[in-house]
Design a protein around this motif. Structure first.
Motif, PDB file in Angstrom:
ATOM      1  N   LYS A  37      40.301  36.624  39.390  1.00 16.42           N
ATOM      2  CA  LYS A  37      39.864  37.559  38.371  1.00 16.42           C
ATOM      3  C   LYS A  37      39.639  38.937  38.981  1.00 16.42           C
ATOM      4  CE  LYS A  37      37.798  34.111  35.343  1.00 16.42           C
ATOM      5  NZ  LYS A  37      36.591  33.737  34.534  1.00 16.42           N
ATOM      6  N   SER A  38      39.482  39.935  38.117  1.00 16.50           N
ATOM      7  CA  SER A  38      39.233  41.287  38.590  1.00 16.50           C
ATOM      8  C   SER A  38      38.118  41.929  37.770  1.00 16.50           C
ATOM      9  CB  SER A  38      40.505  42.137  38.517  1.00 16.50           C
ATOM     10  OG  SER A  38      40.966  42.262  37.181  1.00 16.50           O
ATOM     11  N   TYR A  39      37.476  42.914  38.376  1.00 10.14           N
ATOM     12  CA  TYR A  39      36.361  43.610  37.748  1.00 10.14           C
ATOM     13  C   TYR A  39      36.390  45.057  38.214  1.00 10.14           C
ATOM     14  CZ  TYR A  39      31.514  44.838  36.538  1.00 10.14           C
ATOM     15  OH  TYR A  39      30.386  45.447  36.028  1.00 10.14           O
ATOM     16  N   PHE A 213      39.971  48.613  46.267  1.00  7.19           N
ATOM     17  CA  PHE A 213      39.402  47.331  45.891  1.00  7.19           C
ATOM     18  C   PHE A 213      38.939  46.553  47.107  1.00  7.19           C
ATOM     19  CE2 PHE A 213      43.910  46.152  46.478  1.00  7.19           C
ATOM     20  CZ  PHE A 213      43.784  45.000  47.258  1.00  7.19           C
ATOM     21  N   ARG A 215      37.825  42.327  48.102  1.00 11.60           N
ATOM     22  CA  ARG A 215      37.818  40.947  47.633  1.00 11.60           C
ATOM     23  C   ARG A 215      36.357  40.479  47.558  1.00 11.60           C
ATOM     24  NH1 ARG A 215      42.805  38.498  47.845  1.00 11.60           N
ATOM     25  NH2 ARG A 215      41.856  37.097  46.303  1.00 11.60           N
ATOM     26  N   SER A 251      35.080  33.758  39.951  1.00  9.71           N
ATOM     27  CA  SER A 251      36.526  33.562  40.045  1.00  9.71           C
ATOM     28  C   SER A 251      36.789  32.199  40.673  1.00  9.71           C
ATOM     29  CB  SER A 251      37.156  34.671  40.906  1.00  9.71           C
ATOM     30  OG  SER A 251      38.566  34.670  40.808  1.00  9.71           O
ATOM     31  N   GLY A 265      37.960  36.993  43.848  1.00 10.59           N
ATOM     32  CA  GLY A 265      38.353  37.993  42.873  1.00 10.59           C
ATOM     33  C   GLY A 265      38.544  39.367  43.502  1.00 10.59           C
ATOM     34  N   TYR A 266      38.932  40.314  42.659  1.00  7.98           N
ATOM     35  CA  TYR A 266      39.159  41.699  43.067  1.00  7.98           C
ATOM     36  C   TYR A 266      38.151  42.600  42.356  1.00  7.98           C
ATOM     37  CZ  TYR A 266      43.740  40.144  44.766  1.00  7.98           C
ATOM     38  OH  TYR A 266      44.759  39.500  45.436  1.00  7.98           O
ATOM     39  N   TYR A 268      37.416  46.559  41.888  1.00  8.45           N
ATOM     40  CA  TYR A 268      37.944  47.913  42.055  1.00  8.45           C
ATOM     41  C   TYR A 268      36.812  48.906  41.852  1.00  8.45           C
ATOM     42  CZ  TYR A 268      40.756  52.111  41.193  1.00  8.45           C
ATOM     43  OH  TYR A 268      41.296  53.368  41.242  1.00  8.45           O
ATOM     44  N   ILE A 282      46.221  44.367  39.726  1.00  9.94           N
ATOM     45  CA  ILE A 282      46.306  43.781  41.059  1.00  9.94           C
ATOM     46  C   ILE A 282      47.692  44.086  41.642  1.00  9.94           C
ATOM     47  CG2 ILE A 282      46.272  41.619  42.368  1.00  9.94           C
ATOM     48  CD1 ILE A 282      44.371  40.501  40.248  1.00  9.94           C
TER      49      ILE A 282
END
Length: 365
Positions: A37-39, A213, A215, A251, A265-266, A268, A282
């Motif tokens: 997932k990313s945020y 970003f 991790r 994530s 997750g990532y 940013y 991503i």
């Protein structure tokens, strides 16, 4: 299992095997593909007071992560958990809310094994190479366990328990009554500030990740409990062994093991102010790195079974690998202390090398 010096890329002497080239297929692999997932964490100019409550306007505007899921990604947790993040030029901030009808804890000494209580955990790998990462665990008593981990446990990393995150701040709010089994609580929240200087690799390292970003992952360990003399304890089974804990994460990993930084997750760090719209995609190269880790795990499995590393991709039962029509050329190089798998990205022409210890080196080709 939780805890763990990094090896820098060097020229390889004593090459004992020839290069082997093969095309590998992304879509036909039998290995489960993890989709992290990313945020987007927005920048704030507001002074954040670490008191356990999201009273500042910036917290009101910040979006929450998706609700946590079971670490394997297949179950919905009993209780809800979500996190918000912010950052400024000096700190990264976290605010987590945890639904919990019985808020309890008994570990009060720093650097004890905090996940023996219900806790909230943060995992951070700033340079995205799976080595030299950070873990922070805090319980409802606001007791901290901070760890610097040189490489994942799967590589036999030593336990480093005397590292301290200087300047770490945290505060807890309990929505109910701590350690009182005679009522039902709503839960607890924790607010955290970590100075960016905690993550510096050298005195002159400018590591504030503006428009970059990291991790990151978040975990919540939760235990079934039993009461002894009206006091909370981890629940034991009929044989006197502690029942397993629940592992709820932002994530999912796909397995019960938080120490797979390649699957986190990532986050940013947007330079736009909190409340402003921004997007993060991503990078394509991350898909290549994900597949390199599948090859790494196949090599590990092959070694466990055969007591030697594979010297040809055919031994790992791999098919062709392509991304969006781009066939990816790989080389496998064996040497006296292990192996390297190398690929050139068709997207950025970056050279990626993964080693037998799971560390990825990224270089301009």
């Amino acid at each position: 299992m939780r805890i763990g010096l990094s090896y820098f890329y060097s020229k390889l002497f004593f090459v004992t095997m020839t290069f082997l080239v093969v095309m590998i297929s992304y879509g036909q692999s039998n290995t489960t593909i993890i989709h992290p997932k990313s945020y987007i964490a927005h920048q704030t100019n507001e002074h954040i007071v670490i008191d356990g409550s999201p009273s500042e306007n910036s917290w009101e505007k910040a979006k929450s992560t998706d609700l946590f899921v079971d670490i394997e990604g297949s179950k919905i947790p009993k209780y809800k958990t979500s996190v918000k993040m912010l950052w400024d030029e000096e700190h990264v901030y976290f605010f987590a809310e945890m639904e919990e009808p019985h808020v309890w804890g008994n570990l009060k000494q720093r650097d004890t094994i905090i996940y023996y209580n219900n806790d909230f955990e943060i995992f951070i790998d700033p340079d995205n190479d799976t080595h030299n990462y950070y873990e922070f665990e805090v319980n409802a008593l606001n007791t901290l366990w901070d760890l610097f981990i040189t490489k994942p446990y799967r590589e036999g990393a030593p336990i480093i328990n005397d590292w301290n995150a200087n300047g770490f701040q945290s505060a807890v709010q309990v929505y109910g009554t701590l350690n009182n089994p005679n009522d039902i609580d709503k839960g607890w929240s924790i607010e955290i500030a970590i100075p960016f200087k905690v993550f510096k690799t050298s005195y002159y390292h400018k590591n504030v990740p503006k428009n970059q970003f990291w991790r990151v992952n978040f975990s919540r360990v939760n235990w079934d409990f039993e009461l002894q003399n009206n006091t909370y304890h981890r629940k034991k089974d009929s044989k006197g062994k502690f029942e397993p804990e629940y592992n709820w994460v932002w994530s999912p990993i796909g397995v019960i093991n938080m120490h797979r930084p390649e699957d986190w997750g990532y986050v940013y760090f947007s330079s736009k102010k909190v409340g402003e719209h921004d997007e993060f995609i991503i990078p394509d190269d991350e898909r290549i790195k994900q597949f390199l880790y599948q090859l790494y795990r196949k090599q590990k499995g092959y070694y466990k079974k055969n007591r030697r590393w594979a010297t040809a991709f055919e031994e790992l039962s791999l098919d062709d690998f392509e991304i969006e029509g781009n066939k990816i050329m790989y080389t496998l190089e064996n040497h006296q202390t292990g192996w390297n798998i190398t690929v050139i990205s068709p997207f950025t022409k970056q050279l990626f090398v993964i080693k037998e210890d799971g560390k990825i080196i990224q270089k301009q080709n």
